[in-house]
Design an enzyme around this catalytic site. Structure first.
Site, PDB file in Angstrom:
ATOM      1  N   ASP A  23       0.858  -1.186   0.000  1.00  0.00           N
ATOM      2  CA  ASP A  23       0.000   0.000   0.000  1.00  0.00           C
ATOM      3  C   ASP A  23       0.889   1.229   0.000  1.00  0.00           C
ATOM      4  O   ASP A  23       1.946   1.239   0.645  1.00  0.00           O
ATOM      5  CB  ASP A  23      -0.930   0.033   1.215  1.00  0.00           C
ATOM      6  CG  ASP A  23      -1.927   1.192   1.119  1.00  0.00           C
ATOM      7  OD1 ASP A  23      -2.895   1.065   0.344  1.00  0.00           O
ATOM      8  OD2 ASP A  23      -1.716   2.216   1.784  1.00  0.00           O
ATOM      9  N   GLU A  25       0.909   5.693   0.152  1.00  0.00           N
ATOM     10  CA  GLU A  25       0.245   6.975   0.338  1.00  0.00           C
ATOM     11  C   GLU A  25       1.020   7.995  -0.487  1.00  0.00           C
ATOM     12  O   GLU A  25       2.258   7.977  -0.500  1.00  0.00           O
ATOM     13  CB  GLU A  25       0.206   7.378   1.810  1.00  0.00           C
ATOM     14  CG  GLU A  25      -0.612   6.443   2.692  1.00  0.00           C
ATOM     15  CD  GLU A  25      -2.083   6.381   2.312  1.00  0.00           C
ATOM     16  OE1 GLU A  25      -2.604   7.412   1.827  1.00  0.00           O
ATOM     17  OE2 GLU A  25      -2.704   5.318   2.499  1.00  0.00           O
ATOM     18  N   HIS A 181      -5.833   5.009   5.786  1.00  0.00           N
ATOM     19  CA  HIS A 181      -4.962   5.900   5.022  1.00  0.00           C
ATOM     20  C   HIS A 181      -3.591   6.059   5.671  1.00  0.00           C
ATOM     21  O   HIS A 181      -2.863   6.996   5.373  1.00  0.00           O
ATOM     22  CB  HIS A 181      -5.628   7.253   4.763  1.00  0.00           C
ATOM     23  CG  HIS A 181      -6.987   7.122   4.152  1.00  0.00           C
ATOM     24  ND1 HIS A 181      -7.191   6.486   2.937  1.00  0.00           N
ATOM     25  CD2 HIS A 181      -8.211   7.500   4.592  1.00  0.00           C
ATOM     26  CE1 HIS A 181      -8.482   6.497   2.667  1.00  0.00           C
ATOM     27  NE2 HIS A 181      -9.118   7.093   3.648  1.00  0.00           N
ATOM     28  N   ASP A 186      -3.325  -0.001   6.328  1.00  0.00           N
ATOM     29  CA  ASP A 186      -4.053  -0.470   5.150  1.00  0.00           C
ATOM     30  C   ASP A 186      -3.400  -1.714   4.555  1.00  0.00           C
ATOM     31  O   ASP A 186      -4.097  -2.617   4.072  1.00  0.00           O
ATOM     32  CB  ASP A 186      -4.137   0.636   4.098  1.00  0.00           C
ATOM     33  CG  ASP A 186      -5.136   1.729   4.474  1.00  0.00           C
ATOM     34  OD1 ASP A 186      -5.786   1.604   5.533  1.00  0.00           O
ATOM     35  OD2 ASP A 186      -5.261   2.706   3.713  1.00  0.00           O
TER      36      ASP A 186
END
Length: 215
Positions: A23, A25, A181, A186
């Site tokens: 994951d 960001e 987030h 996540d």
């Protein structure tokens, strides 16, 4: 021992692919121009009975590359302040070099041939990781250049949900919206979700595949 008993290894389950949950960001939606700010990776393993589970974890806050765009809307959404020194951010090279090293070892130890990214809405995460690897001039990228396992699609099939939080709840898992987030949280939830879908298919008798019978 039956032939089916030979299909309990990780290298047998996904055609030699080694699944790694990722994951990211970011500071926008464009992998070429917008900054990668955080990345987490979790490898997976199988026990002797063929049940899939999370294994090793790496997590990094990442320094924006030189000239990267920082979209205010994206930063407001994920709550990341790229200039905060307490993030302990590292370069894209440092983050991906460490992740790729862990993944290559996992590929070797499991007898697999190549890594495959597992992610929720995987096209997004895959594009950012690949763009960062290219910028960092990392030549030994263990991940398949375009094939992924997308848990949004798998969750839609298995659970009737495509949003990560709703899919987790439908699978009987906890999901803390306050922690969402964060790449680490996540990734952890996505890893458990993917394992649950794969293991549920096994519990339902979908794997190993039935042996062909001669008529």
């Amino acid at each position: 021992m039956s032939d089916n008993a030979q299909l309990s290894g990780l290298c047998d389950r996904f055609r030699g692919f080694y699944p790694v949950v990722i994951d990211v960001e970011t500071a926008g939606f464009n992998a070429k121009t917008d900054a990668l700010l955080e990345i987490a990776a979790i490898t997976l393993k199988m026990d002797e009975q063929g049940w899939l589970m999370p294994d090793m974890t790496l997590h990094f806050h990442v320094e924006p590359f030189a000239g990267a765009n920082l979209q205010p809307e994206a930063l407001a959404f994920n709550g990341i302040d790229p200039s905060n020194p307490l993030r302990g951010a590292v370069s894209e090279y440092e983050a991906l070099h460490a992740i790729f090293k862990m993944v290559r070892k996992g590929i070797k130890d499991s007898g697999c041939s190549r890594a495959i990214m597992v992610a929720h809405n995987a096209t997004f995460d895959h594009s950012f990781m690949m763009a960062a690897a290219e910028r960092a001039s990392l030549k030994r990228n263990p991940f398949h250049p375009f094939v992924t396992f997308d848990t949004a699609a798998l969750s839609g099939l298995a659970l009737g949900q495509t949003v990560l939080s709703k899919a987790c709840l439908a699978a009987g898992m906890e999901f803390d919206g306050e922690k969402a987030h964060s790449a680490l949280y996540d990734t952890e939830r996505t890893a458990v979700l993917f394992c649950e879908i794969v293991n549920r298919w096994k519990r339902l008798g979908g794997w190993p595949l039935p042996l062909p019978t001669d008529k």
